[in-house]
Write a protein that holds these residues in place. Structure first.
Motif, PDB file in Angstrom:
ATOM      1  N   ASN B 127       0.836  -1.205   0.000  1.00  0.00           N
ATOM      2  CA  ASN B 127       0.000   0.000   0.000  1.00  0.00           C
ATOM      3  C   ASN B 127       0.868   1.251   0.000  1.00  0.00           C
ATOM      4  O   ASN B 127       0.575   2.219  -0.721  1.00  0.00           O
ATOM      5  N   ASN B 128       1.905   1.255   0.802  1.00  0.00           N
ATOM      6  CA  ASN B 128       2.790   2.416   0.840  1.00  0.00           C
ATOM      7  C   ASN B 128       3.440   2.633  -0.527  1.00  0.00           C
ATOM      8  O   ASN B 128       3.580   3.765  -0.993  1.00  0.00           O
ATOM      9  N   ASN B 129       3.843   1.584  -1.161  1.00  0.00           N
ATOM     10  CA  ASN B 129       4.476   1.711  -2.475  1.00  0.00           C
ATOM     11  C   ASN B 129       3.497   2.272  -3.507  1.00  0.00           C
ATOM     12  O   ASN B 129       3.872   3.093  -4.357  1.00  0.00           O
ATOM     13  N   ASN B 130       2.265   1.837  -3.474  1.00  0.00           N
ATOM     14  CA  ASN B 130       1.282   2.332  -4.434  1.00  0.00           C
ATOM     15  C   ASN B 130       1.078   3.825  -4.280  1.00  0.00           C
ATOM     16  O   ASN B 130       1.012   4.570  -5.264  1.00  0.00           O
ATOM     17  N   VAL B 131       0.979   4.298  -3.067  1.00  0.00           N
ATOM     18  CA  VAL B 131       0.769   5.738  -2.840  1.00  0.00           C
ATOM     19  C   VAL B 131       1.956   6.524  -3.368  1.00  0.00           C
ATOM     20  O   VAL B 131       1.818   7.537  -4.055  1.00  0.00           O
ATOM     21  N   ASN B 132       3.164   6.101  -3.077  1.00  0.00           N
ATOM     22  CA  ASN B 132       4.364   6.820  -3.525  1.00  0.00           C
ATOM     23  C   ASN B 132       4.492   6.768  -5.041  1.00  0.00           C
ATOM     24  O   ASN B 132       4.867   7.757  -5.688  1.00  0.00           O
ATOM     25  N   ASP B 133       4.198   5.670  -5.643  1.00  0.00           N
ATOM     26  CA  ASP B 133       4.388   5.521  -7.088  1.00  0.00           C
ATOM     27  C   ASP B 133       3.436   6.424  -7.877  1.00  0.00           C
ATOM     28  O   ASP B 133       3.841   7.084  -8.846  1.00  0.00           O
ATOM     29  N   SER B 134       2.201   6.465  -7.513  1.00  0.00           N
ATOM     30  CA  SER B 134       1.250   7.281  -8.279  1.00  0.00           C
ATOM     31  C   SER B 134       1.578   8.755  -8.180  1.00  0.00           C
ATOM     32  O   SER B 134       1.361   9.515  -9.127  1.00  0.00           O
ATOM     33  N   ALA B 135       2.145   9.228  -7.116  1.00  0.00           N
ATOM     34  CA  ALA B 135       2.488  10.652  -6.976  1.00  0.00           C
ATOM     35  C   ALA B 135       3.721  11.007  -7.778  1.00  0.00           C
ATOM     36  O   ALA B 135       3.820  12.101  -8.353  1.00  0.00           O
TER      37      ALA B 135
END
Lengths: 172, 265
Positions: B127-135
């Motif tokens: 979940n943390n990776n998904n948030v960082n990647d989309s930004a």
């Protein structure tokens, strides 16, 4: 296992004692002539007269079990004149104590693990019957079941010798 | 203990046999006069002559231990006339079996919760990776950034530099806990060679292989149950990737248009 006393061959006891095997011989059903060592051990450790008196005091349907237990104890005493079968009892008792300690430690680990998990997030209960085991710090079996240890140990508060917490004979 | 004319009281053995207890009585040290029942039990099962025969072949220290075991065995036989010490052994073996089963159950529970914890941590990382990647996708895109992956592999994205930090933090904490758990399991395995020395008349104790297979089976069950958990991170990652591809295609088309206008035929 029981052999008829009416057969021509005398039982192992009468063979060993070199006497006539009468029809009512109390040893004949339990000491067949094919197993001479069995009676030899029992006679050497306990004596034929003691075994005869003991068998006469118990019910006929229990005599075979009594003879088998005496044969086992006699053989154990022959192998280990100091401790006999009591040595095996001590070993088993130590294992029970050791398992109890292991179980207590494992339960403590489980409580620590689950308490840390509960503080972090919710989790599902382990399926089935193991959910009820949580919270049992000392295990669910009783390691003091009514007979005393042969010898004093750090975990045993009972003195040596038999205690009368259980009466009668247990069935196996 | 009463004294008569300077002589000590007769031991329980001599009292029972109604004879004079000499100072050299071999049974006097083991049968005090205040416990007559103890000698009666020993006499009933073994007999005086058989007891003396056993003691004859032993040294002083062994004699004391042998008499303790003889007295214990006789007392047990008095309590349980049919089975004697065999009943005590069967009860202890049953207790051992019960304790083993309970220990296996608790170990399986610990393994189950450990597995759950691992999955929760893995989900949090995803979940943390998904948030960082989309930004960071919108910032890092350029005309030549054509290697946007089709699959959902987060490590290939430009923002993968922040991912190792999360992975390192995860891996640094996990092995410590795993090592502690493994060490405690090794301690349980050490009990099994000790079990092998028990009398084999009753095969109540599983072999080490059976224990291992049972533990592995429990772990497999736990792993199978874990597959029911939804993996929501994959779907969100795919959505992000598709949007990245769409933006890249538009950039390529505008770039191609620029080249075609300036080409020399």
């Amino acid at each position: 296992m029981a052999s008829s006393s009416t057969s021509n061959s005398p039982c192992a006891a009468c063979k060993f004692l070199r006497r006539k095997c009468l029809p009512g011989c109390i040893f004949a059903p339990y000491f067949p002539p094919e197993e001479p060592q069995k009676f030899a051990n029992v006679h050497k450790i306990f004596g034929a007269s003691n075994v005869s008196k003991l068998l006469n005091e118990i019910m006929p349907h229990q005599r075979e079990d009594a003879v088998n237990s005496l044969a086992y104890e006699a053989e154990a005493r022959m192998k280990d004149p100091v401790y006999g079968c009591v040595g095996a009892i001590s070993v088993l008792q130590r294992q029970v104590m050791r398992l109890q300690k292991e179980l207590d430690a494992t339960n403590a680990d489980l409580m620590r693990f689950t308490s840390n998990d509960m503080s972090n997030s919710s989790f599902s209960v382990f399926p089935g019957q193991y959910g009820a085991r949580m919270g049992h710090g000392g295990g669910s079996f009783d390691h003091n079941s009514g007979f005393s240890l042969p010898y004093a140990s750090p975990w045993n508060n009972n003195p040596t010798g038999g205690s009368s917490e259980e009466g009668g004979d247990g069935t196996m | 203990m009463t004294l008569k004319g300077g002589t000590s009281q007769a031991c329980a053995a001599c009292k029972y046999q109604r004879r004079r207890c000499s100072p050299e009585c071999p049974l006097a040290p083991y049968f005090p006069p205040d416990q007559p029942k103890m000698f009666q039990n020993a006499h009933k099962l073994f007999g005086v002559s058989n007891i003396l025969k056993i003691l004859k072949q032993l040294n002083t220290v062994q004699k004391m231990e042998a008499m303790r075991s003889i007295i214990y065995q006789a007392n047990i036989r008095d309590r349980f006339p049919v089975h004697g010490c065999c009943w005590v052994m069967s009860q202890l073996q049953y207790q051992i079996q019960q304790a083993e089963e309970e220990l296996y159950a608790v170990l399986a529970q610990i393994a189950f919760f450990q597995q759950q914890k691992q999955q929760q941590q893995q989900q949090e990382i995803n979940n943390n990776n998904n948030v960082n990647d989309s930004a960071s996708q919108l910032q890092a895109l350029s005309l030549f950034h054509q290697e946007a992956p089709v699959n959902a592999d987060a490590s290939a994205l430009p923002i993968a530099s922040s991912y190792p930090n999360v992975a390192a933090a995860y891996s640094s904490g996990y092995p410590d806990h795993k090592d502690n758990l493994v060490n405690s399991f090794w301690e349980y395995d050490e009990m099994h060679p000790f079990f092998d020395t028990i009398d084999d008349r009753q095969s109540y104790i599983d072999s080490k292989e059976a224990y291992d297979s049972r533990y592995v089976h429990n772990c497999d069950v736990i792993v199978d149950d874990s597959k029911e958990y939804p993996s929501g991170s994959d779907s969100s990652l795919k959505d992000t990737t598709q949007s990245v591809e769409h933006i890249a295609d538009n950039e390529l088309k505008s770039a191609a248009a620029c080249f075609s206008l300036t080409s020399v035929n």
